[in-house]
Motif scaffolding. Structure first.
Motif, mmCIF file in Angstrom:
data_model
loop_
_atom_site.group_PDB
_atom_site.id
_atom_site.type_symbol
_atom_site.label_atom_id
_atom_site.label_comp_id
_atom_site.label_asym_id
_atom_site.label_seq_id
_atom_site.Cartn_x
_atom_site.Cartn_y
_atom_site.Cartn_z
ATOM 1 N N MET A 188 9.130 -35.693 -29.063
ATOM 2 C CA MET A 188 8.541 -36.227 -27.668
ATOM 3 C C MET A 188 9.537 -37.563 -27.537
ATOM 4 O O MET A 188 9.508 -38.183 -26.214
ATOM 5 N N PHE A 189 10.429 -37.908 -28.211
ATOM 6 C CA PHE A 189 11.333 -39.216 -28.009
ATOM 7 C C PHE A 189 12.268 -38.837 -27.043
ATOM 8 O O PHE A 189 12.911 -39.723 -26.241
ATOM 9 N N VAL A 190 12.346 -37.496 -26.620
ATOM 10 C CA VAL A 190 13.265 -37.180 -25.612
ATOM 11 C C VAL A 190 12.851 -37.779 -24.169
ATOM 12 O O VAL A 190 13.538 -38.313 -23.369
ATOM 13 N N SER A 191 11.518 -37.712 -24.190
ATOM 14 C CA SER A 191 11.000 -38.417 -22.818
ATOM 15 C C SER A 191 11.175 -39.728 -22.809
ATOM 16 O O SER A 191 11.373 -40.385 -21.736
ATOM 17 N N LEU A 192 11.156 -40.591 -23.898
ATOM 18 C CA LEU A 192 11.613 -41.856 -23.883
ATOM 19 C C LEU A 192 12.994 -42.151 -23.061
ATOM 20 O O LEU A 192 13.210 -43.040 -22.428
ATOM 21 N N GLY A 193 13.889 -41.402 -23.626
ATOM 22 C CA GLY A 193 15.168 -41.472 -23.053
ATOM 23 C C GLY A 193 15.284 -41.001 -21.588
ATOM 24 O O GLY A 193 15.816 -41.628 -20.556
ATOM 25 N N SER A 204 19.829 -36.669 -18.918
ATOM 26 C CA SER A 204 19.145 -35.916 -18.103
ATOM 27 C C SER A 204 18.173 -36.850 -17.116
ATOM 28 O O SER A 204 18.058 -36.528 -15.898
ATOM 29 N N GLY A 205 17.871 -37.925 -17.652
ATOM 30 C CA GLY A 205 17.063 -38.769 -16.940
ATOM 31 C C GLY A 205 17.732 -39.367 -15.839
ATOM 32 O O GLY A 205 16.937 -39.514 -14.667
ATOM 33 N N MET A 232 17.876 -35.213 -8.728
ATOM 34 C CA MET A 232 18.796 -34.043 -8.744
ATOM 35 C C MET A 232 18.104 -33.034 -9.627
ATOM 36 O O MET A 232 18.822 -32.075 -9.949
ATOM 37 N N GLY A 233 17.137 -33.260 -10.413
ATOM 38 C CA GLY A 233 16.452 -32.236 -11.164
ATOM 39 C C GLY A 233 17.017 -32.145 -12.363
ATOM 40 O O GLY A 233 17.961 -31.543 -12.901
ATOM 41 N N GLY A 234 16.675 -33.421 -13.290
ATOM 42 C CA GLY A 234 17.222 -33.576 -14.638
ATOM 43 C C GLY A 234 16.785 -32.456 -15.751
ATOM 44 O O GLY A 234 17.484 -32.420 -16.549
ATOM 45 N N GLY A 235 15.915 -31.452 -15.290
ATOM 46 C CA GLY A 235 15.725 -30.604 -15.977
ATOM 47 C C GLY A 235 16.739 -29.654 -16.251
ATOM 48 O O GLY A 235 16.903 -28.885 -17.196
ATOM 49 N N VAL A 236 17.556 -29.879 -15.227
ATOM 50 C CA VAL A 236 18.846 -28.916 -15.080
ATOM 51 C C VAL A 236 19.700 -29.113 -16.231
ATOM 52 O O VAL A 236 20.425 -28.176 -16.742
ATOM 53 N N LEU A 237 19.673 -30.218 -16.821
ATOM 54 C CA LEU A 237 20.561 -30.571 -17.627
ATOM 55 C C LEU A 237 19.659 -30.769 -19.113
ATOM 56 O O LEU A 237 20.245 -30.054 -20.169
ATOM 57 N N LEU A 238 18.813 -31.385 -19.211
ATOM 58 C CA LEU A 238 17.798 -31.406 -20.251
ATOM 59 C C LEU A 238 17.549 -30.070 -20.858
ATOM 60 O O LEU A 238 17.753 -29.896 -21.901
ATOM 61 N N ILE A 239 16.983 -29.155 -20.255
ATOM 62 C CA ILE A 239 16.573 -27.793 -20.769
ATOM 63 C C ILE A 239 17.578 -27.202 -21.475
ATOM 64 O O ILE A 239 17.559 -26.809 -22.697
ATOM 65 N N PRO A 240 18.856 -26.903 -21.053
ATOM 66 C CA PRO A 240 19.743 -26.051 -21.464
ATOM 67 C C PRO A 240 20.316 -27.103 -22.710
ATOM 68 O O PRO A 240 20.595 -26.417 -23.791
ATOM 69 N N LEU A 241 20.441 -28.500 -22.640
ATOM 70 C CA LEU A 241 20.634 -29.405 -23.831
ATOM 71 C C LEU A 241 19.842 -29.159 -25.001
ATOM 72 O O LEU A 241 20.335 -28.940 -26.237
ATOM 73 N N LEU A 242 18.447 -29.070 -24.818
ATOM 74 C CA LEU A 242 17.526 -28.911 -25.750
ATOM 75 C C LEU A 242 17.593 -27.546 -26.331
ATOM 76 O O LEU A 242 17.307 -27.272 -27.622
ATOM 77 N N GLY A 248 8.374 -27.436 -21.423
ATOM 78 C CA GLY A 248 7.110 -28.390 -21.645
ATOM 79 C C GLY A 248 7.423 -30.000 -21.772
ATOM 80 O O GLY A 248 6.969 -30.818 -21.036
ATOM 81 N N LEU A 249 8.493 -30.092 -22.373
ATOM 82 C CA LEU A 249 9.072 -31.672 -22.605
ATOM 83 C C LEU A 249 9.647 -32.151 -21.513
ATOM 84 O O LEU A 249 9.567 -33.151 -20.941
ATOM 85 N N ASN A 250 10.308 -31.165 -20.637
ATOM 86 C CA ASN A 250 10.844 -31.736 -19.457
ATOM 87 C C ASN A 250 9.806 -32.000 -18.564
ATOM 88 O O ASN A 250 9.813 -32.959 -17.915
ATOM 89 N N LEU A 251 8.680 -31.304 -18.311
ATOM 90 C CA LEU A 251 7.673 -31.596 -17.451
ATOM 91 C C LEU A 251 7.001 -33.098 -17.839
ATOM 92 O O LEU A 251 6.754 -33.905 -17.040
ATOM 93 N N ILE A 252 6.783 -33.221 -18.994
ATOM 94 C CA ILE A 252 6.167 -34.329 -19.740
ATOM 95 C C ILE A 252 6.999 -35.595 -19.374
ATOM 96 O O ILE A 252 6.660 -36.691 -18.742
ATOM 97 N N SER A 253 8.469 -35.570 -19.641
ATOM 98 C CA SER A 253 9.365 -36.442 -19.223
ATOM 99 C C SER A 253 9.258 -36.907 -17.880
ATOM 100 O O SER A 253 9.286 -38.059 -17.657
ATOM 101 N N PHE A 254 9.133 -35.872 -17.036
ATOM 102 C CA PHE A 254 9.354 -36.216 -15.799
ATOM 103 C C PHE A 254 8.376 -36.727 -15.043
ATOM 104 O O PHE A 254 8.305 -37.494 -13.922
#
Lengths: 120, 125
Positions: free
Chosen positions: A77-82, B12-13, B20-30, B43-49
Protein backbone atom coordinates in the motif's frame (compact mmCIF):
# COMPACT_ATOMS: atom_id res chain seq x y z
CA UNK A 1 -27.07 20.31 -28.52
CA UNK A 2 -28.45 17.79 -31.03
CA UNK A 3 -29.56 14.28 -30.10
CA UNK A 4 -26.62 12.52 -31.75
CA UNK A 5 -24.16 14.61 -29.79
CA UNK A 6 -26.06 13.93 -26.55
CA UNK A 7 -25.98 10.18 -27.21
CA UNK A 8 -22.26 10.27 -27.97
CA UNK A 9 -21.60 12.14 -24.74
CA UNK A 10 -23.55 9.58 -22.71
CA UNK A 11 -21.85 6.65 -24.46
CA UNK A 12 -18.47 8.23 -23.82
CA UNK A 13 -19.17 8.62 -20.12
CA UNK A 14 -20.48 5.04 -19.81
CA UNK A 15 -17.43 3.69 -21.61
CA UNK A 16 -15.11 5.79 -19.45
CA UNK A 17 -16.71 4.41 -16.31
CA UNK A 18 -16.60 0.82 -17.54
CA UNK A 19 -12.93 1.03 -18.57
CA UNK A 20 -12.05 2.60 -15.22
CA UNK A 21 -13.76 -0.18 -13.31
CA UNK A 22 -12.69 -3.07 -15.56
CA UNK A 23 -9.04 -2.09 -16.04
CA UNK A 24 -8.52 -0.05 -12.87
CA UNK A 25 -7.15 2.64 -15.17
CA UNK A 26 -7.55 3.97 -18.67
CA UNK A 27 -10.80 5.72 -17.88
CA UNK A 28 -8.91 8.97 -17.60
CA UNK A 29 -7.48 8.57 -21.07
CA UNK A 30 -10.92 8.04 -22.58
CA UNK A 31 -12.27 10.88 -20.49
CA UNK A 32 -9.66 13.34 -21.77
CA UNK A 33 -10.34 12.31 -25.37
CA UNK A 34 -14.11 12.63 -24.87
CA UNK A 35 -13.93 16.01 -23.17
CA UNK A 36 -11.77 17.40 -25.97
CA UNK A 37 -13.81 15.90 -28.80
CA UNK A 38 -17.41 16.16 -27.56
CA UNK A 39 -17.20 19.12 -25.21
CA UNK A 40 -14.49 21.11 -26.95
CA UNK A 41 -12.34 21.55 -23.86
CA UNK A 42 -8.72 22.64 -24.26
CA UNK A 43 -6.04 20.12 -23.25
CA UNK A 44 -5.30 21.44 -19.76
CA UNK A 45 -9.00 21.89 -18.93
CA UNK A 46 -9.75 18.40 -20.24
CA UNK A 47 -6.99 16.87 -18.12
CA UNK A 48 -8.00 18.76 -14.99
CA UNK A 49 -11.75 18.06 -15.40
CA UNK A 50 -10.86 14.42 -15.92
CA UNK A 51 -9.35 14.28 -12.44
CA UNK A 52 -12.68 15.56 -11.06
CA UNK A 53 -14.57 12.84 -12.94
CA UNK A 54 -12.24 9.95 -12.24
CA UNK A 55 -12.14 10.62 -8.47
CA UNK A 56 -15.62 9.19 -7.67
CA UNK A 57 -15.10 6.40 -10.19
CA UNK A 58 -11.96 5.28 -8.36
CA UNK A 59 -13.81 5.29 -5.05
CA UNK A 60 -16.62 3.02 -6.19
CA UNK A 61 -14.30 0.75 -8.18
CA UNK A 62 -11.94 0.39 -5.19
CA UNK A 63 -14.81 -0.75 -3.01
CA UNK A 64 -15.80 -3.41 -5.54
CA UNK A 65 -12.18 -4.62 -5.87
CA UNK A 66 -11.83 -4.82 -2.09
CA UNK A 67 -15.08 -6.76 -1.80
CA UNK A 68 -13.80 -9.10 -4.52
CA UNK A 69 -10.55 -9.74 -2.57
CA UNK A 70 -8.39 -8.19 -5.30
CA UNK A 71 -6.57 -5.95 -2.81
CA UNK A 72 -3.85 -6.70 -0.22
CA UNK A 73 -3.66 -4.35 2.77
CA UNK A 74 0.08 -4.68 3.53
CA UNK A 75 3.39 -2.89 2.72
CA UNK A 76 2.40 -2.77 -0.94
CA UNK A 77 0.00 0.00 0.00
CA UNK A 78 3.06 2.30 0.27
CA UNK A 79 2.76 2.64 -3.49
CA UNK A 80 -0.23 4.86 -2.73
CA UNK A 81 1.93 7.19 -0.63
CA UNK A 82 4.27 7.68 -3.59
CA UNK A 83 1.34 8.31 -5.90
CA UNK A 84 -0.01 11.03 -3.61
CA UNK A 85 3.35 12.80 -3.47
CA UNK A 86 3.81 12.50 -7.22
CA UNK A 87 0.27 13.67 -7.85
CA UNK A 88 0.81 16.93 -6.01
CA UNK A 89 3.99 17.48 -7.98
CA UNK A 90 2.25 16.67 -11.25
CA UNK A 91 -0.65 19.02 -10.59
CA UNK A 92 1.73 21.86 -9.80
CA UNK A 93 3.74 21.12 -12.93
CA UNK A 94 0.80 21.02 -15.35
CA UNK A 95 0.53 24.80 -15.38
CA UNK A 96 4.16 25.13 -16.42
CA UNK A 97 4.23 22.68 -19.31
CA UNK A 98 3.05 23.24 -22.87
CA UNK A 99 -0.04 21.26 -23.89
CA UNK A 100 1.76 19.64 -26.84
CA UNK A 101 4.47 18.26 -24.58
CA UNK A 102 1.85 16.85 -22.20
CA UNK A 103 0.14 15.11 -25.12
CA UNK A 104 3.30 13.55 -26.55
CA UNK A 105 4.59 12.28 -23.20
CA UNK A 106 1.18 10.70 -22.76
CA UNK A 107 1.26 8.99 -26.17
CA UNK A 108 4.77 7.58 -25.77
CA UNK A 109 4.02 6.13 -22.35
CA UNK A 110 0.79 4.59 -23.58
CA UNK A 111 2.55 2.78 -26.41
CA UNK A 112 5.50 1.52 -24.37
CA UNK A 113 3.33 0.34 -21.48
CA UNK A 114 0.79 -1.34 -23.72
CA UNK A 115 3.35 -3.19 -25.81
CA UNK A 116 5.15 -4.48 -22.72
CA UNK A 117 1.95 -5.80 -21.22
CA UNK A 118 0.95 -7.63 -24.37
CA UNK A 119 4.29 -9.35 -24.87
CA UNK A 120 5.21 -10.00 -21.22
CA UNK B 1 11.27 -2.69 -0.93
CA UNK B 2 9.01 -0.04 0.60
CA UNK B 3 11.28 2.68 -0.87
CA UNK B 4 10.88 1.11 -4.31
CA UNK B 5 7.10 1.02 -3.90
CA UNK B 6 7.13 4.73 -3.01
CA UNK B 7 9.44 5.69 -5.91
CA UNK B 8 7.30 3.86 -8.46
CA UNK B 9 4.26 5.50 -6.95
CA UNK B 10 5.82 8.98 -7.28
CA UNK B 11 6.64 8.46 -10.96
CA UNK B 12 3.12 7.44 -11.84
CA UNK B 13 1.60 9.98 -9.48
CA UNK B 14 3.25 12.81 -11.41
CA UNK B 15 1.42 11.67 -14.53
CA UNK B 16 -1.80 11.23 -12.62
CA UNK B 17 -1.56 14.72 -11.18
CA UNK B 18 -1.31 16.04 -14.70
CA UNK B 19 -4.50 14.17 -15.56
CA UNK B 20 -2.61 11.83 -17.86
CA UNK B 21 -3.71 8.63 -16.21
CA UNK B 22 -0.89 7.61 -13.91
CA UNK B 23 -2.19 4.08 -13.98
CA UNK B 24 -0.81 3.86 -17.50
CA UNK B 25 2.63 3.77 -15.91
CA UNK B 26 1.89 2.38 -12.45
CA UNK B 27 0.09 -0.83 -13.41
CA UNK B 28 2.75 -2.00 -15.91
CA UNK B 29 5.50 -1.04 -13.43
CA UNK B 30 3.88 -3.07 -10.67
CA UNK B 31 3.11 -6.11 -12.83
CA UNK B 32 6.28 -6.20 -14.94
CA UNK B 33 8.92 -4.86 -12.53
CA UNK B 34 7.53 -6.21 -9.25
CA UNK B 35 5.46 -9.18 -10.35
CA UNK B 36 2.21 -8.00 -8.77
CA UNK B 37 -0.90 -9.70 -10.10
CA UNK B 38 -2.89 -7.66 -12.59
CA UNK B 39 -5.91 -7.36 -10.28
CA UNK B 40 -3.82 -6.27 -7.30
CA UNK B 41 -2.00 -3.68 -9.44
CA UNK B 42 -5.32 -2.37 -10.71
CA UNK B 43 -6.81 -2.25 -7.22
CA UNK B 44 -3.77 -0.44 -5.81
CA UNK B 45 -3.93 2.03 -8.67
CA UNK B 46 -7.56 2.78 -7.91
CA UNK B 47 -6.92 3.38 -4.21
CA UNK B 48 -3.86 5.48 -4.97
CA UNK B 49 -5.76 7.77 -7.24
CA UNK B 50 -8.64 8.09 -4.81
CA UNK B 51 -6.22 9.74 -2.41
CA UNK B 52 -4.11 11.56 -5.00
CA UNK B 53 -7.10 13.03 -6.79
CA UNK B 54 -8.15 15.00 -3.72
CA UNK B 55 -4.90 16.97 -3.65
CA UNK B 56 -4.61 17.30 -7.43
CA UNK B 57 -8.20 18.46 -7.68
CA UNK B 58 -7.74 21.23 -5.12
CA UNK B 59 -4.85 22.59 -7.17
CA UNK B 60 -6.63 22.26 -10.52
CA UNK B 61 -9.76 24.00 -9.17
CA UNK B 62 -7.59 26.75 -7.72
CA UNK B 63 -5.97 27.22 -11.12
CA UNK B 64 -9.41 27.40 -12.74
CA UNK B 65 -8.97 24.41 -15.03
CA UNK B 66 -11.93 22.27 -13.87
CA UNK B 67 -15.39 22.49 -15.48
CA UNK B 68 -17.66 21.34 -12.64
CA UNK B 69 -20.85 21.27 -14.73
CA UNK B 70 -19.36 18.92 -17.32
CA UNK B 71 -17.79 16.80 -14.59
CA UNK B 72 -21.18 16.27 -12.92
CA UNK B 73 -23.00 15.34 -16.13
CA UNK B 74 -20.22 13.04 -17.28
CA UNK B 75 -19.76 11.45 -13.87
CA UNK B 76 -23.34 10.37 -13.27
CA UNK B 77 -23.31 7.76 -16.05
CA UNK B 78 -19.66 6.88 -15.57
CA UNK B 79 -20.11 5.84 -11.93
CA UNK B 80 -22.77 3.25 -12.76
CA UNK B 81 -20.64 1.65 -15.43
CA UNK B 82 -17.53 1.81 -13.26
CA UNK B 83 -19.27 -0.49 -10.78
CA UNK B 84 -20.26 -2.86 -13.60
CA UNK B 85 -16.71 -2.89 -14.96
CA UNK B 86 -15.17 -3.57 -11.57
CA UNK B 87 -17.54 -6.46 -10.91
CA UNK B 88 -16.63 -8.00 -14.26
CA UNK B 89 -12.89 -7.54 -13.61
CA UNK B 90 -13.20 -9.54 -10.42
CA UNK B 91 -14.73 -12.41 -12.38
CA UNK B 92 -12.22 -12.57 -15.28
CA UNK B 93 -8.72 -14.18 -15.13
CA UNK B 94 -5.77 -11.88 -14.33
CA UNK B 95 -3.69 -12.91 -17.36
CA UNK B 96 -6.45 -12.18 -19.82
CA UNK B 97 -7.12 -8.89 -18.08
CA UNK B 98 -3.45 -7.94 -18.47
CA UNK B 99 -3.35 -8.66 -22.21
CA UNK B 100 -6.58 -6.78 -22.76
CA UNK B 101 -5.21 -3.83 -20.82
CA UNK B 102 -2.05 -3.79 -22.92
CA UNK B 103 -4.09 -3.89 -26.10
CA UNK B 104 -6.19 -0.98 -24.93
CA UNK B 105 -3.11 1.16 -24.29
CA UNK B 106 -1.59 0.41 -27.69
CA UNK B 107 -4.85 1.24 -29.48
CA UNK B 108 -5.14 4.52 -27.63
CA UNK B 109 -1.56 5.49 -28.41
CA UNK B 110 -2.15 4.87 -32.11
CA UNK B 111 -5.36 6.89 -32.10
CA UNK B 112 -3.76 9.78 -30.21
CA UNK B 113 -0.72 9.81 -32.47
CA UNK B 114 -2.92 10.12 -35.54
CA UNK B 115 -4.95 12.82 -33.84
CA UNK B 116 -1.92 14.87 -32.76
CA UNK B 117 -0.31 14.58 -36.20
CA UNK B 118 -3.56 15.72 -37.80
CA UNK B 119 -3.76 18.73 -35.46
CA UNK B 120 -0.12 19.58 -36.13
CA UNK B 121 -0.65 19.32 -39.91
CA UNK B 122 -3.70 21.57 -39.74
CA UNK B 123 -1.75 24.19 -37.81
CA UNK B 124 1.00 24.24 -40.44
CA UNK B 125 -1.34 24.58 -43.42
Amino acid sequence: MNNKNKILKVVASCLTGFVNGFFGSGGGILCVLSLKKFYGLKTKNAHATTVAIIFPLCIVSSVVYALGNSLQFNSKMFVSLGVVLGGILGALTLKRIKSEIVSWIFIILLFISGTQMIIS
Amino acid sequence: MIILYIVLGVLSGILGGMGMGGGVLLIPLLTIALGFSQKLAQGLNLISFCIMSVFALIIHIKNGYVNIKIALFFGIFAVIFAILGAVLANLISASILKKLFGGLLVLMSVYLTIHELFVWYKKRT
